[in-house]
Design a protein around this motif. Structure first.
Motif, PDB file in Angstrom:
ATOM      1  N   GLU A  55     -82.984  20.474 -50.832  1.00 49.29           N
ATOM      2  CA  GLU A  55     -83.284  19.393 -49.889  1.00 49.29           C
ATOM      3  C   GLU A  55     -82.162  19.190 -48.876  1.00 49.29           C
ATOM      4  O   GLU A  55     -82.417  18.938 -47.695  1.00 49.29           O
ATOM      5  CB  GLU A  55     -83.540  18.091 -50.654  1.00 49.29           C
ATOM      6  CG  GLU A  55     -83.972  16.950 -49.760  1.00 49.29           C
ATOM      7  CD  GLU A  55     -84.294  15.685 -50.547  1.00 49.29           C
ATOM      8  OE1 GLU A  55     -84.156  14.610 -49.965  1.00 49.29           O
ATOM      9  OE2 GLU A  55     -84.682  15.792 -51.719  1.00 49.29           O
TER      10      GLU A  55
ATOM     11  N   ASP B  80     -84.074  32.464 -52.199  1.00 49.61           N
ATOM     12  CA  ASP B  80     -84.133  31.294 -53.082  1.00 49.61           C
ATOM     13  C   ASP B  80     -84.837  30.148 -52.351  1.00 49.61           C
ATOM     14  O   ASP B  80     -84.862  30.097 -51.126  1.00 49.61           O
ATOM     15  CB  ASP B  80     -82.715  30.831 -53.451  1.00 49.61           C
ATOM     16  CG  ASP B  80     -81.921  31.892 -54.184  1.00 49.61           C
ATOM     17  OD1 ASP B  80     -82.532  32.736 -54.871  1.00 49.61           O
ATOM     18  OD2 ASP B  80     -80.675  31.874 -54.067  1.00 49.61           O
ATOM     19  N   ASP B  81     -85.371  29.226 -53.130  1.00 51.89           N
ATOM     20  CA  ASP B  81     -85.909  28.008 -52.527  1.00 51.89           C
ATOM     21  C   ASP B  81     -84.743  27.212 -51.949  1.00 51.89           C
ATOM     22  O   ASP B  81     -83.731  26.995 -52.622  1.00 51.89           O
ATOM     23  CB  ASP B  81     -86.633  27.158 -53.580  1.00 51.89           C
ATOM     24  CG  ASP B  81     -87.942  27.792 -54.035  1.00 51.89           C
ATOM     25  OD1 ASP B  81     -88.528  28.574 -53.255  1.00 51.89           O
ATOM     26  OD2 ASP B  81     -88.365  27.503 -55.168  1.00 51.89           O
TER      27      ASP B  81
END
Length: 78
Positions: free
Chosen positions: A22, A18-19
């Motif tokens: 932040e 997954d990405d």
């Protein structure tokens, strides 16, 4: 006496699949980032998360790795 764990929502992602959000890059807990693993500083010491492990952000912003089989038994997508 018996107790049941309260339902808690956490943020998580699967490392290497997954990405990464932040918060993964803005915390000092992430000690080292590699393509196939990362090292996360926890209260129990440094822990290695391999590609495919979940990285969970707890209620107080703390991070910890979790193996996929344990994660899938403990959490469901909301």
């Amino acid at each position: 006496m018996k107790y049941r764990k309260k339902p808690v929502e956490v943020e998580a992602f699967r490392y290497g699949y997954d990405d990464a959000p932040e918060w993964f890059f803005t915390t000092e807990q992430v000690v080292d980032i590699k393509k196939d693993h990362c090292i996360i500083g926890t209260l129990e010491g440094d822990m290695k998360a391999n590609k495919g492990d979940y990285i969970i952000q707890g209620l107080r912003g703390e991070l910890y790795p979790c193996k996929p089989d344990i994660f899938e038994k403990s959490y469901e997508k909301v």
